[in-house]
Design a protein around this motif. Structure first.
Motif, PDB file in Angstrom:
ATOM      1  N   ASP A  43       0.822  -1.213   0.000  1.00  0.00           N
ATOM      2  CA  ASP A  43       0.000   0.000   0.000  1.00  0.00           C
ATOM      3  C   ASP A  43       0.857   1.265   0.000  1.00  0.00           C
ATOM      4  OD1 ASP A  43      -1.875  -1.946   0.356  1.00  0.00           O
ATOM      5  OD2 ASP A  43      -2.711  -1.166   2.213  1.00  0.00           O
ATOM      6  N   LEU A  44       2.056   1.167   0.545  1.00  0.00           N
ATOM      7  CA  LEU A  44       2.932   2.336   0.655  1.00  0.00           C
ATOM      8  C   LEU A  44       3.230   2.946  -0.702  1.00  0.00           C
ATOM      9  CD1 LEU A  44       5.501   0.873   3.223  1.00  0.00           C
ATOM     10  CD2 LEU A  44       3.642   2.486   3.701  1.00  0.00           C
ATOM     11  N   TRP A  45       3.261   2.137  -1.749  1.00  0.00           N
ATOM     12  CA  TRP A  45       3.668   2.577  -3.083  1.00  0.00           C
ATOM     13  C   TRP A  45       2.845   3.765  -3.565  1.00  0.00           C
ATOM     14  CZ3 TRP A  45       1.416   2.940  -7.907  1.00  0.00           C
ATOM     15  CH2 TRP A  45       2.266   3.019  -9.011  1.00  0.00           C
ATOM     16  N   ALA A  46       1.557   3.780  -3.271  1.00  0.00           N
ATOM     17  CA  ALA A  46       0.670   4.816  -3.791  1.00  0.00           C
ATOM     18  C   ALA A  46       0.854   6.162  -3.103  1.00  0.00           C
ATOM     19  CB  ALA A  46      -0.789   4.373  -3.669  1.00  0.00           C
ATOM     20  N   PHE A  47       1.553   6.195  -1.961  1.00  0.00           N
ATOM     21  CA  PHE A  47       1.627   7.424  -1.182  1.00  0.00           C
ATOM     22  C   PHE A  47       3.023   8.028  -1.133  1.00  0.00           C
ATOM     23  CE2 PHE A  47      -1.899   4.914   0.539  1.00  0.00           C
ATOM     24  CZ  PHE A  47      -2.932   5.815   0.358  1.00  0.00           C
ATOM     25  N   VAL A  48       3.913   7.506  -1.944  1.00  0.00           N
ATOM     26  CA  VAL A  48       5.283   8.031  -1.939  1.00  0.00           C
ATOM     27  C   VAL A  48       5.645   8.522  -3.332  1.00  0.00           C
ATOM     28  CG1 VAL A  48       6.001   6.519  -0.060  1.00  0.00           C
ATOM     29  CG2 VAL A  48       6.276   5.744  -2.424  1.00  0.00           C
ATOM     30  N   ALA A  49       6.701   9.325  -3.399  1.00  0.00           N
ATOM     31  CA  ALA A  49       7.181   9.808  -4.693  1.00  0.00           C
ATOM     32  C   ALA A  49       7.707   8.645  -5.528  1.00  0.00           C
ATOM     33  CB  ALA A  49       8.281  10.852  -4.478  1.00  0.00           C
ATOM     34  N   ARG A  50       7.764   8.871  -6.822  1.00  0.00           N
ATOM     35  CA  ARG A  50       8.154   7.818  -7.746  1.00  0.00           C
ATOM     36  C   ARG A  50       9.513   7.188  -7.405  1.00  0.00           C
ATOM     37  NH1 ARG A  50       6.671   3.685 -10.563  1.00  0.00           N
ATOM     38  NH2 ARG A  50       7.737   3.400 -12.542  1.00  0.00           N
ATOM     39  N   PRO A  51      10.565   7.962  -7.107  1.00  0.00           N
ATOM     40  CA  PRO A  51      11.845   7.329  -6.767  1.00  0.00           C
ATOM     41  C   PRO A  51      11.750   6.428  -5.536  1.00  0.00           C
ATOM     42  CG  PRO A  51      12.164   9.648  -7.297  1.00  0.00           C
ATOM     43  CD  PRO A  51      10.691   9.434  -7.185  1.00  0.00           C
ATOM     44  N   VAL A  52      10.961   6.850  -4.558  1.00  0.00           N
ATOM     45  CA  VAL A  52      10.800   6.031  -3.348  1.00  0.00           C
ATOM     46  C   VAL A  52      10.047   4.746  -3.695  1.00  0.00           C
ATOM     47  CG1 VAL A  52       9.886   5.961  -1.000  1.00  0.00           C
ATOM     48  CG2 VAL A  52      10.824   8.093  -1.910  1.00  0.00           C
ATOM     49  N   GLY A  53       9.051   4.846  -4.589  1.00  0.00           N
ATOM     50  CA  GLY A  53       8.320   3.658  -5.018  1.00  0.00           C
ATOM     51  C   GLY A  53       9.228   2.641  -5.691  1.00  0.00           C
ATOM     52  N   LEU A  54      10.145   3.132  -6.517  1.00  0.00           N
ATOM     53  CA  LEU A  54      11.103   2.230  -7.165  1.00  0.00           C
ATOM     54  C   LEU A  54      12.040   1.594  -6.142  1.00  0.00           C
ATOM     55  CD1 LEU A  54      11.974   4.344 -10.344  1.00  0.00           C
ATOM     56  CD2 LEU A  54      10.556   2.274 -10.235  1.00  0.00           C
ATOM     57  N   ALA A  55      12.422   2.380  -5.127  1.00  0.00           N
ATOM     58  CA  ALA A  55      13.280   1.841  -4.065  1.00  0.00           C
ATOM     59  C   ALA A  55      12.539   0.743  -3.289  1.00  0.00           C
ATOM     60  CB  ALA A  55      13.719   2.956  -3.121  1.00  0.00           C
ATOM     61  N   LEU A  56      11.237   0.934  -3.039  1.00  0.00           N
ATOM     62  CA  LEU A  56      10.441  -0.097  -2.373  1.00  0.00           C
ATOM     63  C   LEU A  56      10.384  -1.369  -3.210  1.00  0.00           C
ATOM     64  CD1 LEU A  56       7.422   1.945  -0.941  1.00  0.00           C
ATOM     65  CD2 LEU A  56       9.224   0.814   0.360  1.00  0.00           C
ATOM     66  N   ALA A  57      10.248  -1.202  -4.531  1.00  0.00           N
ATOM     67  CA  ALA A  57      10.220  -2.369  -5.415  1.00  0.00           C
ATOM     68  C   ALA A  57      11.543  -3.130  -5.358  1.00  0.00           C
ATOM     69  CB  ALA A  57       9.922  -1.928  -6.850  1.00  0.00           C
ATOM     70  N   LEU A  58      12.657  -2.395  -5.336  1.00  0.00           N
ATOM     71  CA  LEU A  58      13.966  -3.035  -5.261  1.00  0.00           C
ATOM     72  C   LEU A  58      14.141  -3.751  -3.921  1.00  0.00           C
ATOM     73  CD1 LEU A  58      16.770  -3.566  -6.414  1.00  0.00           C
ATOM     74  CD2 LEU A  58      17.496  -1.345  -5.520  1.00  0.00           C
ATOM     75  N   LEU A  59      13.725  -3.095  -2.838  1.00  0.00           N
ATOM     76  CA  LEU A  59      13.813  -3.708  -1.516  1.00  0.00           C
ATOM     77  C   LEU A  59      12.972  -4.984  -1.461  1.00  0.00           C
ATOM     78  CD1 LEU A  59      14.724  -3.585   1.467  1.00  0.00           C
ATOM     79  CD2 LEU A  59      12.703  -2.163   1.917  1.00  0.00           C
ATOM     80  N   SER A  60      11.798  -4.937  -2.060  1.00  0.00           N
ATOM     81  CA  SER A  60      10.923  -6.107  -2.083  1.00  0.00           C
ATOM     82  C   SER A  60      11.533  -7.238  -2.905  1.00  0.00           C
ATOM     83  CB  SER A  60       9.557  -5.722  -2.660  1.00  0.00           C
ATOM     84  OG  SER A  60       8.904  -4.781  -1.830  1.00  0.00           O
ATOM     85  N   ALA A  61      12.178  -6.881  -4.009  1.00  0.00           N
ATOM     86  CA  ALA A  61      12.832  -7.901  -4.834  1.00  0.00           C
ATOM     87  C   ALA A  61      13.935  -8.607  -4.044  1.00  0.00           C
ATOM     88  CB  ALA A  61      13.400  -7.272  -6.104  1.00  0.00           C
ATOM     89  N   LEU A  62      14.706  -7.840  -3.289  1.00  0.00           N
ATOM     90  CA  LEU A  62      15.759  -8.433  -2.455  1.00  0.00           C
ATOM     91  C   LEU A  62      15.143  -9.326  -1.377  1.00  0.00           C
ATOM     92  CD1 LEU A  62      18.136  -5.344  -2.039  1.00  0.00           C
ATOM     93  CD2 LEU A  62      18.502  -7.365  -3.477  1.00  0.00           C
ATOM     94  N   GLY A  63      14.054  -8.859  -0.790  1.00  0.00           N
ATOM     95  CA  GLY A  63      13.361  -9.669   0.211  1.00  0.00           C
ATOM     96  C   GLY A  63      12.852 -10.974  -0.369  1.00  0.00           C
ATOM     97  N   CYS A  64      12.332 -10.926  -1.592  1.00  0.00           N
ATOM     98  CA  CYS A  64      11.846 -12.143  -2.253  1.00  0.00           C
ATOM     99  C   CYS A  64      12.987 -13.118  -2.508  1.00  0.00           C
ATOM    100  CB  CYS A  64      11.161 -11.787  -3.575  1.00  0.00           C
ATOM    101  SG  CYS A  64       9.546 -10.993  -3.383  1.00  0.00           S
ATOM    102  N   LEU A  65      14.155 -12.593  -2.852  1.00  0.00           N
ATOM    103  CA  LEU A  65      15.313 -13.465  -3.078  1.00  0.00           C
ATOM    104  C   LEU A  65      15.716 -14.178  -1.788  1.00  0.00           C
ATOM    105  CD1 LEU A  65      17.560 -11.267  -5.420  1.00  0.00           C
ATOM    106  CD2 LEU A  65      16.322 -13.361  -6.029  1.00  0.00           C
ATOM    107  N   VAL A  66      15.710 -13.444  -0.675  1.00  0.00           N
ATOM    108  CA  VAL A  66      16.074 -14.048   0.613  1.00  0.00           C
ATOM    109  C   VAL A  66      15.053 -15.120   1.003  1.00  0.00           C
ATOM    110  CG1 VAL A  66      16.365 -13.609   3.082  1.00  0.00           C
ATOM    111  CG2 VAL A  66      17.308 -12.006   1.396  1.00  0.00           C
ATOM    112  N   LEU A  67      13.759 -14.796   0.877  1.00  0.00           N
ATOM    113  CA  LEU A  67      12.718 -15.766   1.209  1.00  0.00           C
ATOM    114  C   LEU A  67      12.766 -16.966   0.267  1.00  0.00           C
ATOM    115  CD1 LEU A  67       9.692 -13.434   2.016  1.00  0.00           C
ATOM    116  CD2 LEU A  67      10.966 -14.845   3.628  1.00  0.00           C
ATOM    117  N   GLY A  68      12.985 -16.692  -1.015  1.00  0.00           N
ATOM    118  CA  GLY A  68      13.057 -17.772  -1.980  1.00  0.00           C
ATOM    119  C   GLY A  68      14.194 -18.734  -1.682  1.00  0.00           C
TER     120      GLY A  68
END
Length: 584
Positions: free
Chosen positions: A299-324
């Motif tokens: 939900d955070l993605w919709a309330f932050v500036a575009r660069p922050v949204g991309l940073a959240l996506a990158l952080l999530s991708a790293l999290g998915c790699l760790v969980l995977g």
């Protein structure tokens, strides 16, 4: 007896599904106090005939048809202000949800003025959904307490809060309930040879698709089931083909009846814009997957500036790699875990067609709950799950999630309060006049004025004009008796939700702007990023004319705006989303 052993014993109760349903509904009870919010007002105004016919293409049996994609009809809406001046003429946002629409009509027939009873209706669907999920998990998991754990994990998933607490999003609960029934019947058909299951599975899938697009995630479950549990290409095709044909038929009918999305950056039609959808998947898939498994809300993605949204996506991708990495050996060895993991990815894909939000994870949360339950069972049995991974999953899904669910079920109350505050400046002196919104926090806060006003019985203006949407500091200057010039320090249309009415790939041009009566807005200058920085508004009468009512957003609400004199300027401060949502 250890605490976990006692927990297993409690999970072994034959009435666990009913207990889990009671827990899920109980934790979601704050939804009863939310009231009407956002699209709820559009549904209410349409259902009760409060909307003038020209304000909407939707009908009481077709509530989710917002924009048709017809340029001729769009021109009329543009003149009235239903569509903003920056939207493309072929804008289409229309969803085929007759089952959900019919159930809303039941609400507006039996208790039209009681949002609490409408929310109770949604809570009933949540309870039914947990029971359906329990039946499905008992089919898929051989060990009873593991199936019960999956049911409990699903019941307390805090991502269910918003669909439960937002009347207009009830379709997600309904579609997911039918998705669970689809997999239950399909598994009985394929693994037990129960022939009625074939028709029941297709019937549930069809009902789900006619309730909400999230039911496409059930097709992902059918495909994952065929890939993991069927042996051989022929068997896999035989298991999956009926569902594939049904979805294809639904998609053809969906298009022929004029439903779909086009021209909007928040909604991307995969078949109409495959490249844009592929780009969206790269960013949105990790956000949604990690939100389901790792607990970082998308939900955070919709309330932050575009660069922050991309940073959240990158952080999530790293999290998915760790969980995977932590789940890889389990998924490789255990076919039930492999089924849930594959289904999770396939169920998330349809949600990538719109902006990231945890409410898109309803069907995916079925797969996620099954995967987490299987992982905890493997850890308990000494399998390939580390203690650290198990503790993380327990913390996220059995501690944080149930503690968060009540707050998230009542979270739309924040938006309802913000909406109510915003109408203090627009509740009178409007009929027959042009309401001019100088600046708004986002496009929706402007576009919903008419539907909200109709729902509340406020006299509507003859037309609405939203000049700009920006949260950065703004300079409003007057160059003639009929002309206002707006300059935003960081540019206009800089929020994620601002792409609802215009896809980012549609370029802006200096001088762009439709020629309209009353007020015409054109782009005067672009930012280096290519968004409007300066807007020029030409009125059909002097700004002091009684035919105009000016408002602008300041702090936590709309306020009346007095235009400056010729040659003068007014500085408007930056808009804080915390002020918008929580007031001050």
């Amino acid at each position: 007896m250890s605490l976990w052993a006692r927990f297993e014993r409690w999970l072994g109760s034959p009435r666990l599904s009913w207990r889990a349903a009671a827990v899920g509904v109980g934790l979601s009870l704050p939804a009863l106090g939310v009231g009407f919010v956002a699209d709820d007002h559009f549904l209410r105004a349409t259902s009760l005939g409060l909307n003038p016919p020209e304000l909407s293409l939707a009908t009481k049996w077709d509530l989710f048809r917002f924009y048709s994609g017809d340029p001729a009809l769009f021109a009329r809406w543009l003149e009235l202000g239903i569509a903003p001046w920056w939207a493309p003429p072929d804008l289409k946002v229309a969803f085929w949800r007759p089952v959900a629409s019919a159930l809303h009509q039941l609400d507006f027939t039996l208790w039209p003025h009681s949002p609490a009873l409408m929310h109770a209706h949604s809570l009933a669907w949540l309870g039914a959904l947990v029971l359906a999920a329990g039946a499905m998990f008992r089919r898929l998991h051989a060990v009873a307490w593991v199936a019960a754990l999956a049911t409990l994990l699903f019941a307390v998933d805090d991502g269910h809060g918003l669909p439960t607490g937002w009347i207009a999003n009830r379709n997600a609960l309904i579609a997911t309930c039918f998705a669970a029934l689809t997999l239950w019947a399909h598994d009985r058909w394929r693994r037990d040879g129960w022939r009625p299951g074939a028709l029941l599975s297709l019937g549930a899938l069809g009902a789900g698709l006619l309730s909400g697009e999230l039911a496409l995630g059930a097709l992902g479950g059918v495909l994952a089931h065929a890939w993991v549990f069927e042996k051989g290409t022929r068997a896999r095709l035989g298991a999956a083909l009926p569902a594939l044909v049904l979805v294809a038929a639904w998609r053809v009918a969906h298009a022929l009846l004029g439903y779909g999305a086009h021209g909007s950056g928040l909604y991307v039609d995969p078949l109409h814009s495959p490249l844009a959808f592929a780009v969206a998947v790269v960013e949105r898939l990790p956000l949604l997957l990690f939100a389901q498994l790792g607990g970082l809300s998308s939900d955070l993605w919709a309330f932050v500036a575009r660069p922050v949204g991309l940073a959240l996506a990158l952080l999530s991708a790293l999290g998915c790699l760790v969980l995977g990495r932590g789940l890889f050996q389990l998924v490789r060895r255990d076919e039930v875990a492999r089924f849930h993991a594959l289904w999770l990815v396939l169920a998330v894909l349809p949600g990538c067609a719109t902006f990231p939000n945890d409410r898109l994870l309803m069907v995916a949360s079925l797969a996620g709950a099954g995967l987490v339950a299987q992982a905890l069972a493997a850890w308990r049995a000494g399998g390939p799950i580390s203690r650290r991974m198990a503790l993380f999953l327990v913390a996220v899904h059995l501690i944080v999630a149930p503690l968060s669910l009540p707050a998230r079920a009542g979270s739309m109350r924040v938006f309802a309060a913000a909406s109510e505050r915003s109408f203090g400046a627009v509740s009178h002196d409007l009929p027959g006049k042009t309401l001019i919104v100088v600046n708004a926090p986002d496009g929706l806060m402007c576009a919903q004025i008419l539907a909200h006003g109709a729902s509340l019985g406020i006299g509507l203006p003859a037309r609405l004009r939203c000049l700009g949407v920006s949260r950065s500091p703004l300079v409003v200057s007057r160059t003639s008796e009929r002309t206002l010039v707006l300059e935003a320090r960081d540019g206009f249309f800089d929020g994620a939700l601002d792409t609802l009415f215009r896809a980012p790939e549609i370029p802006w041009r200096v001088g762009e702007g439709p020629r309209l009566g009353a007020v015409t807005v054109t782009v005067g200058e672009l930012t280096p990023a290519g968004r409007p920085k300066v807007l020029r508004a030409e009125l059909d009468a002097p700004l002091e004319s009684e035919s105009h009512v000016f408002i602008t957003w300041r702090g936590s609400r709309y306020v009346r705006f007095t235009p400056p004199g010729v040659g003068e300027r007014v500085d408007l401060p930056a808009i804080s989303m915390s002020d918008v949502l929580f007031g001050r």
